[in-house]
Structure formats: C-alpha cells, structure tokens
Design an enzyme around this catalytic site. Structure first.
Site, PDB file in Angstrom:
ATOM      1  N   SER A  44      40.978  40.279  43.496  1.00 33.10           N
ATOM      2  CA  SER A  44      39.994  41.073  42.758  1.00 33.10           C
ATOM      3  C   SER A  44      40.223  42.575  42.914  1.00 33.10           C
ATOM      4  O   SER A  44      39.671  43.372  42.158  1.00 33.10           O
ATOM      5  CB  SER A  44      38.582  40.719  43.204  1.00 33.10           C
ATOM      6  OG  SER A  44      38.316  39.360  42.953  1.00 33.10           O
ATOM      7  N   GLY A 215      37.960  37.423  40.213  1.00 32.32           N
ATOM      8  CA  GLY A 215      39.170  38.060  39.715  1.00 32.32           C
ATOM      9  C   GLY A 215      38.948  39.534  39.441  1.00 32.32           C
ATOM     10  O   GLY A 215      37.824  40.031  39.513  1.00 32.32           O
ATOM     11  N   GLY A 217      39.134  43.353  37.413  1.00 32.96           N
ATOM     12  CA  GLY A 217      38.983  43.961  36.092  1.00 32.96           C
ATOM     13  C   GLY A 217      37.691  43.621  35.377  1.00 32.96           C
ATOM     14  O   GLY A 217      36.717  43.132  35.956  1.00 32.96           O
ATOM     15  N   CYS A 242      31.480  35.552  41.029  1.00 34.99           N
ATOM     16  CA  CYS A 242      31.786  36.960  40.793  1.00 34.99           C
ATOM     17  C   CYS A 242      32.268  37.197  39.362  1.00 34.99           C
ATOM     18  O   CYS A 242      31.477  37.094  38.440  1.00 34.99           O
ATOM     19  CB  CYS A 242      32.758  37.481  41.849  1.00 34.99           C
ATOM     20  SG  CYS A 242      32.580  39.260  42.081  1.00 34.99           S
ATOM     21  N   LEU A 243      33.560  37.458  39.132  1.00 32.23           N
ATOM     22  CA  LEU A 243      34.039  37.580  37.748  1.00 32.23           C
ATOM     23  C   LEU A 243      33.655  36.328  36.968  1.00 32.23           C
ATOM     24  O   LEU A 243      33.336  36.403  35.779  1.00 32.23           O
ATOM     25  CB  LEU A 243      35.569  37.770  37.735  1.00 32.23           C
ATOM     26  CG  LEU A 243      36.203  37.937  36.358  1.00 32.23           C
ATOM     27  CD1 LEU A 243      35.968  39.331  35.803  1.00 32.23           C
ATOM     28  CD2 LEU A 243      37.710  37.639  36.395  1.00 32.23           C
ATOM     29  N   GLY A 286      32.603  45.533  40.591  1.00 31.05           N
ATOM     30  CA  GLY A 286      32.284  46.817  39.980  1.00 31.05           C
ATOM     31  C   GLY A 286      31.590  46.670  38.638  1.00 31.05           C
ATOM     32  O   GLY A 286      31.134  47.647  38.058  1.00 31.05           O
ATOM     33  N   TYR A 287      31.559  45.421  38.131  1.00 36.03           N
ATOM     34  CA  TYR A 287      30.824  45.118  36.900  1.00 36.03           C
ATOM     35  C   TYR A 287      29.653  44.227  37.281  1.00 36.03           C
ATOM     36  O   TYR A 287      29.624  43.637  38.360  1.00 36.03           O
ATOM     37  CB  TYR A 287      31.726  44.397  35.890  1.00 36.03           C
ATOM     38  CG  TYR A 287      32.861  45.260  35.386  1.00 36.03           C
ATOM     39  CD1 TYR A 287      32.744  45.964  34.191  1.00 36.03           C
ATOM     40  CD2 TYR A 287      34.040  45.381  36.109  1.00 36.03           C
ATOM     41  CE1 TYR A 287      33.777  46.772  33.735  1.00 36.03           C
ATOM     42  CE2 TYR A 287      35.074  46.191  35.662  1.00 36.03           C
ATOM     43  CZ  TYR A 287      34.941  46.885  34.477  1.00 36.03           C
ATOM     44  OH  TYR A 287      35.961  47.682  34.032  1.00 36.03           O
ATOM     45  N   HIS A 323      30.110  36.354  47.011  1.00 33.77           N
ATOM     46  CA  HIS A 323      31.166  35.419  47.393  1.00 33.77           C
ATOM     47  C   HIS A 323      30.653  34.424  48.417  1.00 33.77           C
ATOM     48  O   HIS A 323      30.700  34.697  49.615  1.00 33.77           O
ATOM     49  CB  HIS A 323      32.380  36.180  47.928  1.00 33.77           C
ATOM     50  CG  HIS A 323      33.166  36.830  46.841  1.00 33.77           C
ATOM     51  ND1 HIS A 323      34.221  36.198  46.219  1.00 33.77           N
ATOM     52  CD2 HIS A 323      33.019  38.005  46.229  1.00 33.77           C
ATOM     53  CE1 HIS A 323      34.691  36.986  45.266  1.00 33.77           C
ATOM     54  NE2 HIS A 323      33.985  38.087  45.252  1.00 33.77           N
ATOM     55  N   GLU A 325      31.943  31.923  49.591  1.00 35.37           N
ATOM     56  CA  GLU A 325      32.995  31.440  50.499  1.00 35.37           C
ATOM     57  C   GLU A 325      33.213  32.389  51.675  1.00 35.37           C
ATOM     58  O   GLU A 325      34.024  32.102  52.558  1.00 35.37           O
ATOM     59  CB  GLU A 325      34.304  31.234  49.737  1.00 35.37           C
ATOM     60  CG  GLU A 325      35.095  32.496  49.383  1.00 35.37           C
ATOM     61  CD  GLU A 325      34.513  33.282  48.200  1.00 35.37           C
ATOM     62  OE1 GLU A 325      33.456  32.896  47.671  1.00 35.37           O
ATOM     63  OE2 GLU A 325      35.124  34.298  47.822  1.00 35.37           O
TER      64      GLU A 325
HETATM   65  N1  LIG Z   1      35.387  39.800  43.014  1.00 34.61           N
HETATM   66  C1  LIG Z   1      35.360  39.708  41.701  1.00 34.61           C
HETATM   67  O1  LIG Z   1      35.485  38.633  41.121  1.00 34.61           O
HETATM   68  C2  LIG Z   1      35.241  40.980  40.939  1.00 34.61           C
HETATM   69  C3  LIG Z   1      34.724  40.826  39.534  1.00 34.61           C
HETATM   70  C4  LIG Z   1      35.011  41.983  38.610  1.00 34.61           C
HETATM   71  N2  LIG Z   1      36.393  42.293  38.562  1.00 34.61           N
HETATM   72  C5  LIG Z   1      34.208  43.191  39.026  1.00 34.61           C
HETATM   73  O2  LIG Z   1      34.754  44.130  39.540  1.00 34.61           O
HETATM   74  O3  LIG Z   1      33.010  43.204  38.845  1.00 34.61           O
END
Ligand SMILES: NC(=O)CC[C@H](N)C(=O)O
Length: 353
Positions: A44, A215, A217, A242-243, A286-287, A323, A325
């Site tokens: 990530s 992930g 971005g 998360c993503l 970050g999103y 997260h 995990e």
């Molecule tokens: N850890 C992640 O899955 C990050 C999610 C996404 N890339 C964000 O920055 O928000």
C-alpha cells in the site's frame, strides 16, 4: 552521504544519507512505533515516501519472517535515526533512505498542509537541485492510473488447495501476506487473482466469498476490480480491507475522496456503532469512503468520524477501512476474518448451477 528532500511547499530539507538513490513520491508519515519491516514491505506504500514519526527505527533488526511482501514498496524512507541493519537492507534494496533531520517538522508540515509531493536525492555528490528535479517529475497519487499493475500478481496463485474450508477469491490489488495467512490459517482455500482478472476467471474458482484486498493509490483507478464487484454483488458474499472497502463502496454506487494526511499508525481508535465498543486498530490509508452508497456504516473512527466499517445484510457485504490482520499493531480485530469466512454460509448457490 548527503541527502535532500525537496517538498511541494518549496522547502528543501537536508539530512544524512543512509542509502543512496534519487526518487520521488507522496510524502506521508506513520506514527507506528513498531513494525518497520511490515510497513516497509506493505504494497500500500507504493509511490510514497514514508516518514516514521517514531525516532529510532531498526531496534530489533530485520527479519524476512516479518515481511508483508517480497520487496520494499515506499520509494524512499525517512526517520530521525535508522540503525545500520535497516540502512544496509534499504541499500541492498536500492531504496534511498535518510535520517538526522527534524522529522517532527516534516510530520507537522504534512499534518497541517496535507500529504504532498516530494523529491529525494541521496548520495556522495547530490545537490538540493537534484531533489528539486525529482520533485518536478513527481506525479500525484491519483495520477498513477496503472498502480495496480505494479503490485498485483499476474497469474492466479492458490493457497491451501483442496482444503475443506470456504473458497475465497482474493482480488489482489497489492495484498499484504498476513491477509492471505489470516484466511489460510482459518482453513480457507484462497485463490489470489490479478486485480484486473476477467469476471469469468473469478467465476471459475466458484468462490464462497469474494475478498478485495488492500493496496496503493486511488480506489477510482481500480476500474477492473470495481467491475468484478459489480458483477458478483448480491450473488457472492463480499469482503474488503482498506482499499478493498473503498473499491467495494465505490463500485456499488458510493463515492471516495482524498483525506488531508490520512491515517497511518497502530493506535487509531474505532467505535462499533451498535455495541459502542472501541478498539485500537492499525491503519494505512490516504483516501476514504465519502458516501457508502447502499452500504451501512457500522464502525467509525473516533478521531474524525470517517467510516471504518461498512456492511449490508441484503448484499452480504462486510468491509473494514483499518487492517484487522494487524502486522504491525494490535490484534483486537482478528475476529473479522472469522466473520468473513462465516459469510460463506450465507452464499446463495448460483455459480455452481
Ligand atoms: N492500505 C490500503 O489499502 C490503502 C488504501 C488506499 N491506497 C489509500 O491510501 O487510502
């Protein structure tokens, strides 16, 4: 070795070089005080320059057992002080590293002004101008439209083939190894699929649960993964981390947005709205989801009220922004994986027919 960080706000900060190279990325910080191996190998962090706010990084060495993937993902690493172990590791990996700078200043700048582009130059003969040149080449996070290709598997990988547990189709948008092992340890057979897998390739594994991974971005750049979510929504139970939460929400009609500086650390408080219980969580994003679409917000961040858990009984969806995990961080939330595999029992048997 000399070292410079050129920041989008116009400043160039000098530091001590610990691993050479020139690069660029989005300047972010984590407040995690342990787990530097996990963070540095977390996909990530792709295209980001990771600053540790905790001052001494490397106290307990570097062990591959703790890695979350096969390589280091941030484009550069910044700390008040790196041990030689970490500096040697990052040198071998070709990831520029720098220390002996005022990381409090970087962190408060990012906190106040937001995650920003930066350029990094580390080496015997580098100049501030080199760092500025890197900054000039830096793209914003959302401009990395093909970031999924940088981190996802290209071919299907199966774990615990032939097991008796539920079958999980894990769409790999840059998955952490401990998400795979959290599922496998609970008896699941996991098919790890490319982020842009054809829906037919997903149907082929006949999943009991579709799981969208974490992930790097912008979730809006994962169009193929969003297509997969739409294809199976309401037919196969769905989970995401998360993503994964962001992609599922967006695909089902919700929206996402960029946060000012995000959440990165291991003590983010999250409240479950039904029970009122607060747990400490590990985070790195970050999103965030702005509008959850058809999903219910079931958990929120105590600091800023952003959605941390989304669910839908009707669609059999269960996602988390944090997260569960851990790795690093508190393990209070591991039960999420039991809940996800429990979703397998609610699956309507359509794909098999
Ligand atoms: N850890 C992640 O899955 C990050 C999610 C996404 N890339 C964000 O920055 O928000």
């Amino acid at each position: 070795m000399d070292a410079y960080v050129a920041m989008e706000d116009g400043r160039v900060v000098s530091a001590r070089g610990r691993a050479p190279g020139r690069t660029r990325g989005e300047l972010v910080f984590t407040t995690a005080y342990t787990g530097y191996e996990e963070s540095l190998t977390d996909p990530s962090y792709e295209e980001q320059v990771l600053t540790f706010s905790y001052p001494l990084i490397g106290n307990y060495g570097v062990r591959t057992e703790r890695f979350e993937s096969e390589r280091v993902h941030p484009t550069a690493a910044v700390a008040r002080e790196f041990t030689d172990d970490v500096a040697d590791w990052l040198t071998e990996e070709g990831i520029p590293a720098l220390d002996h700078l005022d990381t409090r200043d970087l962190v408060t700048t990012v906190r106040d002004e937001g995650a920003m582009k930066c350029g990094v130059a580390v080496g015997e003969d580098v100049t501030p101008e080199d760092a500025r040149e890197e900054l000039a080449k830096c793209e914003g996070m959302s401009d990395h439209v093909d970031i999924g290709d940088q981190v996802s598997v290209r071919q299907r990988v199966v774990y615990n083939a032939g097991g008796d547990g539920p079958t999980v189709a894990l769409v790999d948008c840059g998955v952490k190894g401990s998400i795979v092992s959290s599922l496998v340890d609970r008896g699941a057979t996991v098919y790890r699929l490319p982020h842009d897998a054809d829906p037919e390739a997903v149907a082929e594994v006949d999943p009991d649960v579709l799981f969208v991974s974490n992930g790097p971005g912008d979730p809006e750049n994962f169009e193929a993964t969003q297509d997969i979510v739409r294809e199976f929504a309401g037919e196969v139970p769905m989970a995401g981390i998360c993503l994964g939460q962001q992609i599922v929400a967006s695909a089902l009609g919700g929206t996402t947005e960029k946060m000012t500086f995000g959440h990165r650390g291991v003590n983010q408080p999250v409240m479950d709205l039904e029970s009122g219980q607060v747990v400490m969580t590990t985070q790195n994003h970050g999103y965030t989801v702005a509008d959850p679409g058809p999903l219910d917000v079931t958990q929120v961040n105590v600091n800023d009220d952003t959605p941390e858990g989304l669910e839908s009984d009707e669609l059999d969806v269960l996602t988390r922004q944090y997260h569960p995990e851990a790795n690093p961080g508190p393990e209070d939330t591991l039960g999420f994986f039991d809940d996800v595999l429990g979703l397998a029992n609610t699956r309507t048997p359509m794909l098999a027919d």
